[in-house]
Design a protein around this motif. Structure first.
Motif, PDB file in Angstrom:
ATOM      1  N   VAL A 319       4.528  -2.878   1.356  1.00  0.00           N
ATOM      2  CA  VAL A 319       4.288  -2.664   2.783  1.00  0.00           C
ATOM      3  C   VAL A 319       5.594  -2.370   3.517  1.00  0.00           C
ATOM      4  O   VAL A 319       5.650  -1.502   4.398  1.00  0.00           O
ATOM      5  CB  VAL A 319       3.576  -3.889   3.391  1.00  0.00           C
ATOM      6  CG1 VAL A 319       3.678  -3.869   4.915  1.00  0.00           C
ATOM      7  CG2 VAL A 319       2.113  -3.919   2.962  1.00  0.00           C
ATOM      8  N   LEU A 320       6.658  -3.082   3.173  1.00  0.00           N
ATOM      9  CA  LEU A 320       7.958  -2.845   3.815  1.00  0.00           C
ATOM     10  C   LEU A 320       8.434  -1.415   3.581  1.00  0.00           C
ATOM     11  O   LEU A 320       8.949  -0.761   4.496  1.00  0.00           O
ATOM     12  CB  LEU A 320       8.991  -3.838   3.286  1.00  0.00           C
ATOM     13  CG  LEU A 320       8.835  -5.293   3.735  1.00  0.00           C
ATOM     14  CD1 LEU A 320       9.849  -6.177   3.022  1.00  0.00           C
ATOM     15  CD2 LEU A 320       8.980  -5.426   5.242  1.00  0.00           C
ATOM     16  N   VAL A 321       8.267  -0.917   2.362  1.00  0.00           N
ATOM     17  CA  VAL A 321       8.693   0.454   2.048  1.00  0.00           C
ATOM     18  C   VAL A 321       7.829   1.463   2.793  1.00  0.00           C
ATOM     19  O   VAL A 321       8.335   2.437   3.371  1.00  0.00           O
ATOM     20  CB  VAL A 321       8.644   0.706   0.529  1.00  0.00           C
ATOM     21  CG1 VAL A 321       9.008   2.159   0.219  1.00  0.00           C
ATOM     22  CG2 VAL A 321       9.589  -0.228  -0.207  1.00  0.00           C
ATOM     23  N   LEU A 322       6.509   1.245   2.812  1.00  0.00           N
ATOM     24  CA  LEU A 322       5.603   2.168   3.500  1.00  0.00           C
ATOM     25  C   LEU A 322       5.899   2.222   4.991  1.00  0.00           C
ATOM     26  O   LEU A 322       5.928   3.302   5.596  1.00  0.00           O
ATOM     27  CB  LEU A 322       4.151   1.747   3.268  1.00  0.00           C
ATOM     28  CG  LEU A 322       3.602   1.867   1.840  1.00  0.00           C
ATOM     29  CD1 LEU A 322       2.172   1.354   1.777  1.00  0.00           C
ATOM     30  CD2 LEU A 322       3.665   3.304   1.352  1.00  0.00           C
ATOM     31  N   GLN A 323       6.103   1.071   5.601  1.00  0.00           N
ATOM     32  CA  GLN A 323       6.367   1.054   7.044  1.00  0.00           C
ATOM     33  C   GLN A 323       7.708   1.696   7.372  1.00  0.00           C
ATOM     34  O   GLN A 323       7.859   2.315   8.428  1.00  0.00           O
ATOM     35  CB  GLN A 323       6.323  -0.384   7.563  1.00  0.00           C
ATOM     36  CG  GLN A 323       4.920  -0.953   7.636  1.00  0.00           C
ATOM     37  CD  GLN A 323       4.877  -2.279   8.361  1.00  0.00           C
ATOM     38  OE1 GLN A 323       5.524  -3.228   7.956  1.00  0.00           O
ATOM     39  NE2 GLN A 323       4.116  -2.346   9.435  1.00  0.00           N
ATOM     40  N   PHE A 324       8.663   1.544   6.489  1.00  0.00           N
ATOM     41  CA  PHE A 324       9.965   2.166   6.720  1.00  0.00           C
ATOM     42  C   PHE A 324       9.873   3.686   6.668  1.00  0.00           C
ATOM     43  O   PHE A 324      10.393   4.390   7.544  1.00  0.00           O
ATOM     44  CB  PHE A 324      10.968   1.660   5.678  1.00  0.00           C
ATOM     45  CG  PHE A 324      12.262   2.427   5.661  1.00  0.00           C
ATOM     46  CD1 PHE A 324      13.150   2.330   6.711  1.00  0.00           C
ATOM     47  CD2 PHE A 324      12.582   3.247   4.593  1.00  0.00           C
ATOM     48  CE1 PHE A 324      14.345   3.046   6.699  1.00  0.00           C
ATOM     49  CE2 PHE A 324      13.768   3.957   4.565  1.00  0.00           C
ATOM     50  CZ  PHE A 324      14.649   3.851   5.623  1.00  0.00           C
ATOM     51  N   ILE A 325       9.217   4.220   5.652  1.00  0.00           N
ATOM     52  CA  ILE A 325       9.132   5.669   5.497  1.00  0.00           C
ATOM     53  C   ILE A 325       8.268   6.291   6.590  1.00  0.00           C
ATOM     54  O   ILE A 325       8.600   7.336   7.152  1.00  0.00           O
ATOM     55  CB  ILE A 325       8.583   6.032   4.105  1.00  0.00           C
ATOM     56  CG1 ILE A 325       9.595   5.630   3.014  1.00  0.00           C
ATOM     57  CG2 ILE A 325       8.280   7.526   4.008  1.00  0.00           C
ATOM     58  CD1 ILE A 325      10.944   6.308   3.133  1.00  0.00           C
ATOM     59  N   SER A 326       7.146   5.672   6.922  1.00  0.00           N
ATOM     60  CA  SER A 326       6.248   6.252   7.930  1.00  0.00           C
ATOM     61  C   SER A 326       6.660   5.889   9.344  1.00  0.00           C
ATOM     62  O   SER A 326       6.252   6.553  10.297  1.00  0.00           O
ATOM     63  CB  SER A 326       4.812   5.768   7.688  1.00  0.00           C
ATOM     64  OG  SER A 326       4.709   4.372   7.916  1.00  0.00           O
ATOM     65  N   THR A 354      -2.260   9.061  -0.899  1.00  0.00           N
ATOM     66  CA  THR A 354      -1.871   9.149   0.505  1.00  0.00           C
ATOM     67  C   THR A 354      -2.378   7.897   1.200  1.00  0.00           C
ATOM     68  O   THR A 354      -3.585   7.631   1.217  1.00  0.00           O
ATOM     69  CB  THR A 354      -2.463  10.395   1.180  1.00  0.00           C
ATOM     70  OG1 THR A 354      -1.995  11.564   0.507  1.00  0.00           O
ATOM     71  CG2 THR A 354      -2.038  10.469   2.643  1.00  0.00           C
ATOM     72  N   VAL A 355      -1.467   7.113   1.756  1.00  0.00           N
ATOM     73  CA  VAL A 355      -1.848   5.840   2.348  1.00  0.00           C
ATOM     74  C   VAL A 355      -0.834   5.456   3.422  1.00  0.00           C
ATOM     75  O   VAL A 355       0.368   5.676   3.268  1.00  0.00           O
ATOM     76  CB  VAL A 355      -1.935   4.739   1.264  1.00  0.00           C
ATOM     77  CG1 VAL A 355      -0.587   4.505   0.614  1.00  0.00           C
ATOM     78  CG2 VAL A 355      -2.487   3.437   1.829  1.00  0.00           C
ATOM     79  N   ALA A 356      -1.325   4.919   4.537  1.00  0.00           N
ATOM     80  CA  ALA A 356      -0.466   4.384   5.611  1.00  0.00           C
ATOM     81  C   ALA A 356       0.584   5.384   6.082  1.00  0.00           C
ATOM     82  O   ALA A 356       1.723   5.022   6.365  1.00  0.00           O
ATOM     83  CB  ALA A 356       0.214   3.096   5.145  1.00  0.00           C
ATOM     84  N   GLY A 357       0.209   6.645   6.178  1.00  0.00           N
ATOM     85  CA  GLY A 357       1.135   7.662   6.658  1.00  0.00           C
ATOM     86  C   GLY A 357       2.148   8.123   5.627  1.00  0.00           C
ATOM     87  O   GLY A 357       3.104   8.828   5.966  1.00  0.00           O
ATOM     88  N   CYS A 358       1.960   7.718   4.368  1.00  0.00           N
ATOM     89  CA  CYS A 358       2.904   8.080   3.304  1.00  0.00           C
ATOM     90  C   CYS A 358       2.180   8.760   2.148  1.00  0.00           C
ATOM     91  O   CYS A 358       0.987   8.551   1.928  1.00  0.00           O
ATOM     92  CB  CYS A 358       3.622   6.837   2.768  1.00  0.00           C
ATOM     93  SG  CYS A 358       4.707   6.033   3.958  1.00  0.00           S
ATOM     94  N   CYS A 374       7.198   9.316   0.387  1.00  0.00           N
ATOM     95  CA  CYS A 374       7.679  10.200   1.454  1.00  0.00           C
ATOM     96  C   CYS A 374       6.670  10.241   2.590  1.00  0.00           C
ATOM     97  O   CYS A 374       5.514   9.847   2.442  1.00  0.00           O
ATOM     98  CB  CYS A 374       7.949  11.607   0.922  1.00  0.00           C
ATOM     99  SG  CYS A 374       6.528  12.401   0.161  1.00  0.00           S
ATOM    100  N   SER A 375       7.122  10.730   3.721  1.00  0.00           N
ATOM    101  CA  SER A 375       6.250  10.837   4.885  1.00  0.00           C
ATOM    102  C   SER A 375       5.166  11.880   4.636  1.00  0.00           C
ATOM    103  O   SER A 375       5.413  12.909   4.009  1.00  0.00           O
ATOM    104  CB  SER A 375       7.071  11.236   6.114  1.00  0.00           C
ATOM    105  OG  SER A 375       6.240  11.482   7.229  1.00  0.00           O
ATOM    106  N   SER A 376       3.968  11.600   5.125  1.00  0.00           N
ATOM    107  CA  SER A 376       2.855  12.533   4.972  1.00  0.00           C
ATOM    108  C   SER A 376       2.445  13.051   6.345  1.00  0.00           C
ATOM    109  O   SER A 376       1.665  12.409   7.055  1.00  0.00           O
ATOM    110  CB  SER A 376       1.663  11.843   4.300  1.00  0.00           C
ATOM    111  OG  SER A 376       0.549  12.697   4.235  1.00  0.00           O
ATOM    112  N   PRO A 377       2.989  14.198   6.763  1.00  0.00           N
ATOM    113  CA  PRO A 377       2.668  14.734   8.096  1.00  0.00           C
ATOM    114  C   PRO A 377       1.184  15.016   8.292  1.00  0.00           C
ATOM    115  O   PRO A 377       0.711  15.089   9.418  1.00  0.00           O
ATOM    116  CB  PRO A 377       3.478  16.036   8.155  1.00  0.00           C
ATOM    117  CG  PRO A 377       4.540  15.878   7.130  1.00  0.00           C
ATOM    118  CD  PRO A 377       3.938  15.049   6.043  1.00  0.00           C
ATOM    119  N   GLN A 378       0.439  15.173   7.197  1.00  0.00           N
ATOM    120  CA  GLN A 378      -0.978  15.495   7.297  1.00  0.00           C
ATOM    121  C   GLN A 378      -1.855  14.254   7.348  1.00  0.00           C
ATOM    122  O   GLN A 378      -3.067  14.355   7.387  1.00  0.00           O
ATOM    123  CB  GLN A 378      -1.385  16.368   6.099  1.00  0.00           C
ATOM    124  CG  GLN A 378      -0.638  17.688   6.040  1.00  0.00           C
ATOM    125  CD  GLN A 378      -0.915  18.455   4.761  1.00  0.00           C
ATOM    126  OE1 GLN A 378      -1.279  17.885   3.746  1.00  0.00           O
ATOM    127  NE2 GLN A 378      -0.746  19.770   4.817  1.00  0.00           N
TER     128      GLN A 378
END
Length: 655
Positions: A319-326, A354-358, A374-378
């Protein structure tokens, strides 16, 4: 004996002076110890959030005395380096007069004070979300005032009774051990307008310290009385429409010392567990995560060893990694967190998610031993972000917090690291639900049978209130099937030349057009007469898309010359300003595109979609600064990966 003075607003001020000198001395010692634990010293510049209630008034009393007692030379007037901030929410007619009253009383204590009024642009918040929106507005004002006054530390008057209320509230929402641990002793809040000093400066936000978490509500009344100070009671705190008020009333009905002591004991045990998990996640991030300057992260699964980690530890890490990237505003919980957890445990990594904006996938040529995040703009989760995609920061001004903030954080972190328990003294790591935590606490004799039963009754009572509310229908944005609706590229508002912006909370972005050395300014003579860059001086930023890569490929092969036919004397090569060359605009574009394509080869395909690009008002690509592509030698664009919130969410200690 306590006396009450009533006001037309139905608020009252209570005055008493029965607190003994010995009690006040103990309170001062406990407070000084807590301030030392946070890394704070009396000479540091500090702000206090003040509502005028007994909690914040007691905090003012203790903080002012703590600072004064350390002064080498006693001074008259306001306490040096201390600022109280009173927020007038403007939600009641009498709020302005009340804020003035609180201001005057705090100022009489010798504390400099400022009043800030909330501006509700969209009108008064609805009752159902009033407290949440008021809190968000209040903390945003606190941040702004701190930055304006170059103060890096904000004291908040949350206390032990607040922790108890939060424990029951989160218990009724089925929180795990991390949520039941309650509020952190120290944490961070990050301004919407990220401050920027230089490329090497860390983003620590405002350090939030809660030095009263060990003090009960009764203690705070005693401190106010011992300090001969008056306080104000807010009548909205009595309204049972709000969950916290209902829980507070129920807890007051269970006022036995045993119940209160055991409730605080289980909260303390949860906090110790969270402290252990937090330290473990920090160590895992340092060992297994690499953050690239282009805005993506790589998790080394062999170093992480996810199959041998407890679910709660691995879930928090992911979760920490996902929130940081997104850079998501909302937390990652429930099914979303479980989905990411299952993905990381599936070794070797062979699929994508693709999950949580990543966007997660195996790193090329890693044989599934490394995961790209990585960030998922879509992603549809972009619609959840409360902040705009592009934020104007400032026009070259440097808004830096005090230099000693780094040292305060280091000292506090050093203290908290020494307090982290070892694995043998940590409970609830294996607990899979809040019910399991309560049951285990009873087995460990943290809770007696009667306290366990009363906590369950409070939980069921609040669950009944929570689920009796009408449910709103999910919007189409919440439906994963509609993810393709968000596949379109986000275009920001126009960006002015020379100003600094923050794009998607991730990249610090600025651009400008340079003068021709033979010209007075930007105009037909200072740019190529038909160059696409010279058509307008207003541009926009968006994410990179597939057509950008194709465009670069055609430029590199000389297939697109378009308007770039003007062969004149241009500025020196961007690679070495000391050497001047005579080149054609089309030659410069071709060389820049070829160089950019070489850089792109080192960036994973999925990660390229998170890069910011500059376009003109017609949407034509002008620059991809992260890979050094620029359409014209007169154009200078800079995009630095500088996320609003750092990896791990900033320094936190859960003492």
């Amino acid at each position: 004996m306590m006396k009450s003075v009533y006001f037309p607003s139905n608020q009252f001020i209570c005055i008493n002076s029965s607190t003994s000198h010995e009690d006040m001395s103990k309170y001062r010692v406990d407070f000084s110890r807590r301030m030392e634990m946070s890394g704070l010293k009396p000479h540091h510049r500090i702000a206090i959030g003040v509502s005028g209630g007994p909690d914040s008034i007691a905090l003012c009393v203790l903080t002012a005395e703590w600072k004064r007692n350390d002064a080498l030379i006693p001074t008259e007037g306001c306490v040096d380096g201390l600022l109280a901030i009173v927020v007038d929410h403007g939600l009641r007619e009498e709020s302005k007069d009340e804020a003035e009253c609180v201001h005057n009383r705090v100022f009489e204590m010798g504390i400099r004070c400022e009043i800030k009024r909330c501006e509700w642009v969209d009108g008064r918040p609805r009752l159902g979300c009033l407290q949440e929106m008021a809190r968000d507005m209040r903390y945003q004002i606190f941040q702004n005032v701190c930055i304006e006054n170059q103060i890096g530390v904000l004291l908040i008057a949350h206390h032990a009774d607040d922790q108890a209320e939060l424990f029951i509230l989160r218990l009724s929402r089925s929180s795990g051990v991390l949520g039941l641990a309650g509020m952190a002793f120290t944490s961070h809040i990050f301004p919407a307008h990220t401050s920027y000093c230089d490329d090497n400066s860390g983003n620590h936000g405002i350090l939030l310290v809660r030095p009263l978490l060990e003090f009960s509500k009764e203690d705070l009344y005693n401190i106010c009385q011992g300090g001969h100070q008056e306080w104000v009671e807010d009548p909205t705190n009595q309204s049972l429409l709000f969950a916290r008020n209902r829980i507070r009333t129920s807890l007051n009905n269970l006022s036995s010392c045993i119940f209160k002591s055991e409730l605080q004991a289980i909260i303390s045990a949860c906090r110790q567990t969270r402290s252990f998990i937090d330290k473990m996640c920090t160590d895992l991030i340092n060992v297994a995560v690499t953050v690239n300057v282009h805005g993506y992260a790589i998790i080394d699964l062999e170093k992480l060893d996810p199959l041998n980690l407890e679910d709660v530890c691995l879930s928090k890490f992911v979760v920490l990694v996902l929130q940081f990237i997104s850079q998501r505003h909302r937390p990652v919980r429930g099914k979303t967190s479980k989905l990411a957890l299952d993905y990381i445990r599936n070794l070797p990594c062979k699929t994508s998610l693709t999950v949580a904006g990543c966007y997660l996938s195996a790193v090329p040529q890693s044989k599934g031993t490394k995961v790209l995040v990585c960030s998922s703009p879509q992603s549809p989760h972009l619609s959840e972000m409360k902040l705009p995609h592009i934020k104007y920061l400032f026009d070259g001004r440097k808004h830096c917090l005090p230099m000693d903030l780094n040292q305060i954080i280091m000292d506090g972190k050093s203290y908290s690291d020494r307090m982290v328990p070892d694995a043998s003294n940590v409970h609830f790591v294996h607990a899979t639900s809040s019910e399991c935590i309560l049951s285990e606490a009873k087995i460990l004799n943290i809770l007696s049978e009667s306290t366990h039963r009363n906590i369950l009754l409070l939980q069921r009572e609040e669950i009944t209130h929570f689920y009796s509310k009408p449910k709103t229908k999910p919007t189409s944005e919440d439906d994963p099937k509609n993810e393709m609706r968000f596949a379109s590229v986000f275009l920001s508002e126009s960006l002015e030349s020379g100003k600094f912006y923050h794009f998607m909370n991730r990249f610090l972005f600025t651009w400008r057009l340079h003068k021709n050395r033979n010209s007075e300014g930007i105009g037909p003579d200072s740019l190529c007469r038909s160059c696409v860059v010279g058509r307008d001086t207003v541009s926009a930023v968006r994410h990179m898309v597939d057509t950008d890569w194709l465009y670069l490929a055609k430029l590199s092969n000389g297939q697109i010359v378009g308007d770039c036919q003007d062969y004149g004397t241009l500025l020196a090569s961007k690679m070495d300003h000391r050497i001047e060359k005579v080149v054609a605009c089309s030659d410069y574009v071709r060389f820049s595109a070829q160089r950019a394509l070489q850089v792109l080869k080192s960036i994973p395909l999925a990660a390229r979609r998170g890069l910011p690009v500059l376009v003109n008002s017609q949407g034509l690509l002008l620059s991809i600064p992260s890979i050094c592509f620029e359409h014209c030698p007169y154009l200078s664009v800079c995009a630095v990966f500088k996320p609003r919130i750092p990896l791990g969410g900033g320094h936190s200690s859960f003492i």
